[in-house]
Motif scaffolding. Structure first.
Motif, mmCIF file in Angstrom:
data_model
loop_
_atom_site.group_PDB
_atom_site.id
_atom_site.type_symbol
_atom_site.label_atom_id
_atom_site.label_comp_id
_atom_site.label_asym_id
_atom_site.label_seq_id
_atom_site.Cartn_x
_atom_site.Cartn_y
_atom_site.Cartn_z
ATOM 1 N N ILE A 1 0.824 -1.216 0.000
ATOM 2 C CA ILE A 1 0.000 0.000 0.000
ATOM 3 C C ILE A 1 0.861 1.270 0.000
ATOM 4 C CG2 ILE A 1 -1.714 1.317 1.299
ATOM 5 C CD1 ILE A 1 -2.981 -1.339 2.110
ATOM 6 N N PRO A 2 1.864 1.400 0.887
ATOM 7 C CA PRO A 2 2.722 2.600 0.785
ATOM 8 C C PRO A 2 3.453 2.685 -0.559
ATOM 9 C CG PRO A 2 3.022 1.523 2.902
ATOM 10 C CD PRO A 2 2.213 0.597 2.058
ATOM 11 N N TYR A 3 3.847 1.529 -1.105
ATOM 12 C CA TYR A 3 4.532 1.533 -2.397
ATOM 13 C C TYR A 3 3.630 2.090 -3.496
ATOM 14 C CZ TYR A 3 6.511 -0.267 -6.744
ATOM 15 O OH TYR A 3 6.990 -0.387 -8.033
ATOM 16 N N MET A 4 2.344 1.732 -3.465
ATOM 17 C CA MET A 4 1.401 2.229 -4.475
ATOM 18 C C MET A 4 1.284 3.750 -4.392
ATOM 19 S SD MET A 4 -1.556 -0.691 -4.151
ATOM 20 C CE MET A 4 -2.694 0.187 -5.192
ATOM 21 N N PHE A 5 1.173 4.267 -3.174
ATOM 22 C CA PHE A 5 1.075 5.721 -3.032
ATOM 23 C C PHE A 5 2.368 6.403 -3.490
ATOM 24 C CE2 PHE A 5 -2.575 4.733 -0.378
ATOM 25 C CZ PHE A 5 -3.413 5.809 -0.630
ATOM 26 N N TRP A 6 3.509 5.754 -3.216
ATOM 27 C CA TRP A 6 4.774 6.340 -3.636
ATOM 28 C C TRP A 6 4.872 6.385 -5.165
ATOM 29 C CZ3 TRP A 6 8.664 9.321 -2.852
ATOM 30 C CH2 TRP A 6 9.784 9.233 -3.687
ATOM 31 N N VAL A 7 4.426 5.315 -5.836
ATOM 32 C CA VAL A 7 4.488 5.271 -7.303
ATOM 33 C C VAL A 7 3.664 6.411 -7.899
ATOM 34 C CG1 VAL A 7 3.783 3.947 -9.348
ATOM 35 C CG2 VAL A 7 4.980 2.815 -7.470
ATOM 36 N N ALA A 8 2.443 6.610 -7.369
ATOM 37 C CA ALA A 8 1.586 7.691 -7.880
ATOM 38 C C ALA A 8 2.196 9.060 -7.566
ATOM 39 C CB ALA A 8 0.192 7.575 -7.277
ATOM 40 N N TYR A 9 2.758 9.209 -6.374
ATOM 41 C CA TYR A 9 3.378 10.476 -5.997
ATOM 42 C C TYR A 9 4.618 10.748 -6.851
ATOM 43 C CZ TYR A 9 6.202 13.762 -3.287
ATOM 44 O OH TYR A 9 6.985 14.819 -2.905
ATOM 45 N N ASP A 10 5.413 9.704 -7.086
ATOM 46 C CA ASP A 10 6.635 9.860 -7.875
ATOM 47 C C ASP A 10 6.316 10.313 -9.299
ATOM 48 O OD1 ASP A 10 9.503 9.571 -8.253
ATOM 49 O OD2 ASP A 10 9.018 7.825 -9.480
ATOM 50 N N ALA A 11 5.205 9.794 -9.862
ATOM 51 C CA ALA A 11 4.809 10.197 -11.216
ATOM 52 C C ALA A 11 4.219 11.596 -11.248
ATOM 53 C CB ALA A 11 3.798 9.196 -11.778
ATOM 54 N N PRO B 1 -1.592 11.889 -22.432
ATOM 55 C CA PRO B 1 -0.151 11.627 -22.324
ATOM 56 C C PRO B 1 0.318 10.546 -23.301
ATOM 57 C CG PRO B 1 -1.308 10.452 -20.615
ATOM 58 C CD PRO B 1 -2.348 11.258 -21.333
ATOM 59 N N GLU B 2 1.607 10.449 -23.462
ATOM 60 C CA GLU B 2 2.207 9.328 -24.177
ATOM 61 C C GLU B 2 2.431 8.227 -23.137
ATOM 62 O OE1 GLU B 2 5.664 10.331 -26.426
ATOM 63 O OE2 GLU B 2 4.868 12.312 -26.965
ATOM 64 N N TRP B 3 1.496 7.280 -23.095
ATOM 65 C CA TRP B 3 1.535 6.264 -22.041
ATOM 66 C C TRP B 3 2.820 5.441 -22.096
ATOM 67 C CZ3 TRP B 3 -1.627 7.141 -18.277
ATOM 68 C CH2 TRP B 3 -2.889 7.705 -18.515
ATOM 69 N N GLY B 4 3.439 5.385 -23.265
ATOM 70 C CA GLY B 4 4.674 4.618 -23.396
ATOM 71 C C GLY B 4 5.820 5.191 -22.576
ATOM 72 N N ARG B 5 5.730 6.432 -22.117
ATOM 73 C CA ARG B 5 6.796 7.054 -21.326
ATOM 74 C C ARG B 5 6.691 6.700 -19.842
ATOM 75 N NH1 ARG B 5 6.854 13.317 -22.794
ATOM 76 N NH2 ARG B 5 8.728 13.211 -21.466
ATOM 77 N N TYR B 6 5.631 5.981 -19.459
ATOM 78 C CA TYR B 6 5.464 5.577 -18.064
ATOM 79 C C TYR B 6 5.829 4.103 -17.906
ATOM 80 C CZ TYR B 6 2.939 9.945 -17.221
ATOM 81 O OH TYR B 6 2.603 11.265 -17.105
ATOM 82 N N THR B 7 6.312 3.744 -16.726
ATOM 83 C CA THR B 7 6.645 2.346 -16.442
ATOM 84 C C THR B 7 5.358 1.543 -16.244
ATOM 85 O OG1 THR B 7 6.718 2.639 -14.037
ATOM 86 C CG2 THR B 7 8.750 3.104 -15.294
ATOM 87 N N ALA B 8 5.491 0.211 -16.272
ATOM 88 C CA ALA B 8 4.325 -0.648 -16.060
ATOM 89 C C ALA B 8 3.706 -0.408 -14.698
ATOM 90 C CB ALA B 8 4.732 -2.112 -16.214
ATOM 91 N N ALA B 9 4.561 -0.205 -13.670
ATOM 92 C CA ALA B 9 4.038 0.053 -12.323
ATOM 93 C C ALA B 9 3.254 1.357 -12.292
ATOM 94 C CB ALA B 9 5.184 0.094 -11.318
ATOM 95 N N GLN B 10 3.795 2.388 -12.924
ATOM 96 C CA GLN B 10 3.105 3.679 -12.943
ATOM 97 C C GLN B 10 1.781 3.590 -13.692
ATOM 98 O OE1 GLN B 10 6.206 6.103 -14.655
ATOM 99 N NE2 GLN B 10 6.804 6.942 -12.655
ATOM 100 N N ILE C 1 -2.701 -0.683 -21.865
ATOM 101 C CA ILE C 1 -2.356 -2.114 -21.909
ATOM 102 C C ILE C 1 -1.090 -2.336 -22.734
ATOM 103 C CG2 ILE C 1 -3.132 -4.372 -22.723
ATOM 104 C CD1 ILE C 1 -5.971 -3.547 -21.984
ATOM 105 N N ALA C 2 -1.005 -1.642 -23.869
ATOM 106 C CA ALA C 2 0.196 -1.762 -24.698
ATOM 107 C C ALA C 2 1.428 -1.302 -23.950
ATOM 108 C CB ALA C 2 0.023 -0.968 -25.992
ATOM 109 N N GLY C 3 1.284 -0.243 -23.156
ATOM 110 C CA GLY C 3 2.419 0.256 -22.378
ATOM 111 C C GLY C 3 2.843 -0.698 -21.291
ATOM 112 N N ILE C 4 1.886 -1.376 -20.659
ATOM 113 C CA ILE C 4 2.216 -2.312 -19.586
ATOM 114 C C ILE C 4 2.964 -3.530 -20.133
ATOM 115 C CG2 ILE C 4 1.219 -3.913 -17.903
ATOM 116 C CD1 ILE C 4 -0.984 -1.876 -17.401
ATOM 117 N N PHE C 5 2.503 -4.025 -21.279
ATOM 118 C CA PHE C 5 3.059 -5.269 -21.819
ATOM 119 C C PHE C 5 4.079 -5.043 -22.932
ATOM 120 C CE2 PHE C 5 -1.081 -6.640 -20.072
ATOM 121 C CZ PHE C 5 -0.634 -7.646 -19.226
ATOM 122 N N ARG C 6 4.704 -3.870 -22.953
ATOM 123 C CA ARG C 6 5.663 -3.617 -24.034
ATOM 124 C C ARG C 6 6.985 -4.349 -23.826
ATOM 125 N NH1 ARG C 6 5.573 1.350 -21.239
ATOM 126 N NH2 ARG C 6 7.563 1.858 -20.212
#
Length: 624
Positions: free
Chosen positions: A73-83, A399-408, A581-586
Motif C-alpha cells: 500500500i505505501p509503495y502504491m502511493f509512492w508510485v503515484a506520488y513519484d509520477a 499523455p504518451e503512455w509509453g513514457r510511463y513504467t508498467a508500475a506507474q 495495456i500496450a504500455g504495460i506489456f511492451r
C-alpha cells in the motif's frame, strides 16, 4: 465516548445505513426497542457467531497478508506520488490542469470539472444543509402548526395526514423557489416536463401508462441531450424559418433577441438538462407506483394489522400510497425534493410519502452526527490525494503512455478509479446528510470502498445502490428477473441484463463508450455466473480452504475485468485503455509487474473474504 470509540462507531455499517445491519422486512423501531434487552442481544450474537466461519484475523496466514499489505500500500502511493512530482519531465504536460492548493508547497488537481464544481459550491451547500431544516421548523411552528389530536405516543391517522400536508406544502413551495434559483427561466421547462409526465400517469387509460411512461421519459433523456436544454434563442431562430435562420441570428431580430434575453436568466446552474437524468428516475417511480396502486386501492396497513408508524423499509416501498396522495402537489414535492434533487440518492414515491407521514425511526441525531463526521473524513481523503497524486490530470492531458513504467501505468489506472469513486461518493453523501437532517432517510448509495469489491454482480449492487434498487423494482423484476436453470432461461436472463445495463448506460449519458461499458459489465458477469455453476459451494464443504483459494483466484481475474470496464466507461475510453495495456506489456518487466500485482490482489481478496465473514458473525449479509 472517546475519540477511538467515536471513530469505531463512525465506521460501523449501522452508521452508514441501518438497512445494512437490519433486514428490509424488520421495522427499525423494533431494533430500537430491543436495545435494552441485554440477554436477547447476547443470544442473537451467539447465534450469529455460530453461523460464520471461525475468525482468521489472528492466524499466521493473515499475519503474512498484513506484512504484504504494509509493503504494497505505501509503495502504491509512492508510485503515484513519484509520477506526480514537479521534477518529473512529464509534469509540464499537465501543469495547466493544476491550481494553487491549501496544502503548503502543493498544487491541487483541478482537471475534473464535475468535482471542481462540487468543491467550489461546498460552502453554499453546507449553508443550505443548515438553513433548509431550520426554515422548515420555522414554517412548521409559525405558518402550518400541527396540533396533536391523540393521547398515545403513536400518531393518529389524522395527525399523520396533517404531517404529510405540512411537509408536502413546504416542499412544494421550496421546490418552486429552488428551481428558479438553480435554473432561472428554465424552471418553467422543467415544470412543463413534470406536468406532462403527470398527465401521462393520471390521464391516460390505465393499460397505456407503463409503455407511455417509458417512451416519454426515455424520449426526454434523448431530447434534453439533442436539443441542449431547449434554448429560447435557438427555438426563436427555428420559428423564424430555416431559410432565414442564419440571417435572423445575425441581424438580431426581436424574436431572437427576446429568446437570448430569456436564456441569459439561467440561474446558478444554467445547464439544467445535465442534472435532469436523476429526476427522470423519480418521474418513472411516481408513474409506476401510481399504476400499481390502482390494483390495491382497498389495501390498508391498519386492516392488515401493520403499524403504519413502524413500517419496515420493504413495506414502505411496496405498500401503495393512498389515492389522495397522488396529487400534483405531492408529486412536485417528491420530484424536486431539494436535498435529493441534484444527485439523489433515489427514493421511491411510496417510501417518500410514507416517511412524510411518519418519521423513520432510523433517523437519530447521534447517528446523523457520525454520518457527518464520516463525510468530512472522506472529503479530507479526497483533498489529500488530489494534492499529492495528479492521476486525473495525467490521464486528461492525453499523455504518451509509453513514457510511463508498467508500475506507474497500473497504479495510475487503479487510483483513477478510486478518485472516480470518491468524486461520486462525496455529493451523494452530502445530499443524503441534508435529507437526514431534514427528516428523510434515503438509501445509501455507496456500500463499500471500490477496493473492497471482487464480484461483478456484487459490485453492481453496491455502486450507486439506490439506482440498483430502482432498476430492480422498475426494470429487472417486471422483465422477469433471471434464472439459469435451462438454456432458454439463461438466454432470456442475459437479454434482461443487457436491457437493464443498456438503460443504465444511456441514462448516464448518450455516448458510445458508456454503451460499451454497460455491455462489458454484462459480458464480464458471465464468467462469474459460469464459475458459480461449475464450482458450487456445496461440493466443496469438506475442503473449505481449497475452495477459498479457488474463489480468490477467480476474484483476482474478476477485479482486472472490472477495472477494464470502468476505465473504458468513466476514465480513459477504449483508445486510452488500449494504449495503457500496450504500455504495460511492451517488455518483460510489464509481465513481471502484473504477476506481482496479481499476488497483491490475491492478498487483498483474502482480506475482503474475511471482512464478509466478520459481518456474517454479526448477522449481516449485504450480498456485496
Amino acid at each position: 465516548m472517546g475519540v477511538l470509540s467515536f471513530l469505531r462507531a463512525t465506521y460501523d455499517l449501522d452508521t452508514l445505513d441501518t438497512r445494512f445491519t437490519n433486514t428490509s422486512s424488520t421495522p427499525y423501531k423494533t431494533v430500537i426497542e430491543a436495545r435494552g434487552d441485554a440477554a436477547a442481544s447476547k443470544e442473537r450474537a451467539a447465534k450469529w457467531k455460530s453461523q460464520g466461519q471461525p475468525s482468521r484475523w489472528n492466524t499466521p496466514e493473515f499475519y503474512l497478508y498484513y506484512f504484504v499489505l504494509l509493503l504494497v500500500i505505501p509503495y502504491m502511493f509512492w508510485v503515484a506520488y513519484d509520477a506526480s512530482r514537479p521534477t518529473d519531465p512529464k509534469y509540464k504536460l499537465y501543469e495547466r490542469l493544476l491550481r494553487p492548493g491549501w496544502i503548503p508547497g502543493r498544487k491541487i488537481d483541478a482537471s475534473d470539472s464535475q468535482y471542481n464544481t462540487f468543491r467550489s459550491n461546498i460552502p453554499y451547500m453546507a449553508a443550505l444543509l443548515v438553513l433548509h431544516p431550520l426554515l422548515r421548523r420555522l414554517y412548521n411552528a409559525v405558518v402550518y402548526p400541527v396540533k396533536a389530536t391523540g393521547q398515545g405516543s403513536r400518531p393518529t391517522p389524522e395527525e399523520a395526514d396533517q404531517r404529510l400536508n405540512q411537509r408536502a406544502t413546504f416542499d412544494f413551495g421550496f421546490a418552486l423557489v429552488y428551481l428558479v434559483a438553480l435554473h432561472g427561466i428554465s424552471a418553467f421547462k422543467i415544470l412543463l416536463i413534470l406536468y406532462t409526465n403527470y398527465q401521462v400517469a393520471t390521464a391516460l387509460p390505465r393499460k397505456y401508462v407503463p409503455a407511455a411512461s417509458w417512451v416519454f421519459n426515455i424520449g426526454i433523456l434523448f431530447a434534453n441531450e439533442l436539443c441542449r436544454g431547449y434554448k429560447f434563442g435557438e427555438m426563436a431562430a427555428l420559428i423564424a424559418g430555416p431559410t432565414v435562420q442564419n440571417s435572423v441570428l445575425d441581424s438580431g431580430s426581436t424574436l431572437v433577441s427576446w429568446g437570448r434575453w430569456l436564456d441569459s436568466y439561467g440561474g446558478l446552474m444554467g445547464r439544467w438538462e445535465i442534472l435532469f437524468n436523476i429526476t427522470v428516475l423519480r418521474l418513472m417511480s411516481f408513474n409506476l407506483d401510481y399504476y400499481w396502486s390502482l390494483d390495491r386501492r382497498s389495501y390498508s396497513p391498519v386492516e392488515k394489522q401493520i403499524d403504519p408508524a413502524a413500517l419496515s423499509e420493504r413495506d414502505r416501498v411496496s405498500i401503495p400510497a393512498q389515492a389522495k396522495d397522488f396529487s400534483f402537489r405531492n408529486y412536485v414535492a417528491y420530484a424536486i425534493y431539494a436535498p435529493l434533487y441534484l444527485t439523489g440518492p433515489v427514493i421511491t414515491f411510496n417510501d417518500f410519502i410514507s416517511q412524510q407521514r411518519y418519521k423513520a425511526a432510523s433517523i437519530e441525531p447521534a447517528r446523523t452526527l457520525r454520518y457527518a463526521a464520516r463525510f468530512a473524513l472522506c472529503l479530507l481523503a479526497m483533498e489529500i490525494i488530489l494534492h499529492y497524486d495528479y492521476v486525473q490530470a495525467i490521464s486528461k492531458a492525453r499523455p504518451e503512455w509509453g513514457r510511463y513504467t508498467a508500475a506507474q501505468l497500473s497504479v495510475l489506472s487503479f487510483f483513477n478509479l478510486h478518485l472516480i469513486w470518491l468524486k461520486l461518493l462525496l455529493p451523494w453523501r452530502l445530499f443524503r446528510l441534508w435529507a437526514l437532517a431534514d427528516g428523510v432517510d434515503p438509501p445509501e448509495n455507496m456500500v463499500r470502498c471500490v477496493s473492497d469489491n471482487w464480484s461483478t454482480l456484487a459490485f453492481w449492487r453496491s455502486w450507486h445502490r439506490s439506482f440498483y434498487r430502482w432498476s430492480l423494482r422498475y426494470i429487472y423484476v417486471p422483465l422477469g428477473g433471471s434464472s439459469f436453470r435451462t438454456p432458454r432461461d439463461a438466454a432470456r436472463s442475459i437479454l434482461t441484463y443487457v436491457l437493464v445495463f443498456t438503460f443504465v448506460a444511456l441514462w448516464h449519458d448518450i455516448q458510445l463508450r458508456l454503451l460499451v461499458w454497460g455491455w462489458l459489465v454484462v459480458f464480464f458477469m458471465l464468467p462469474e455466473m459460469a464459475a458459480g455453476f461449475l464450482f458450487p459451494k456445496a461440493k466443496w464443504e469438506g475442503r473449505p480452504t481449497a475452495y477459498r483459494m479457488l474463489c480468490c483466484l477467480g476474484a483476482v481475474v474478476n477485479i482486472f475485468m472490472m477495472m477494464v470496464a470502468n476505465l473504458v466507461g468513466f476514465a480513459v475510453g477504449v483508445d486510452g485503455l488500449e494504449n495503457i495495456i500496450a504500455g504495460i506489456f511492451r517488455d518483460f518487466s510489464g509481465f513481471c509487474f502484473i504477476i506481482s500485482a496479481s499476488m497483491a490482489l490475491f492478498v487483498g481478496v483474502q482480506v475482503m473474504f474475511e471482512i464478509r465473514e466478520s459481518e456474517a458473525r454479526r448477522g449481516i449479509n449485504l450480498k456485496c
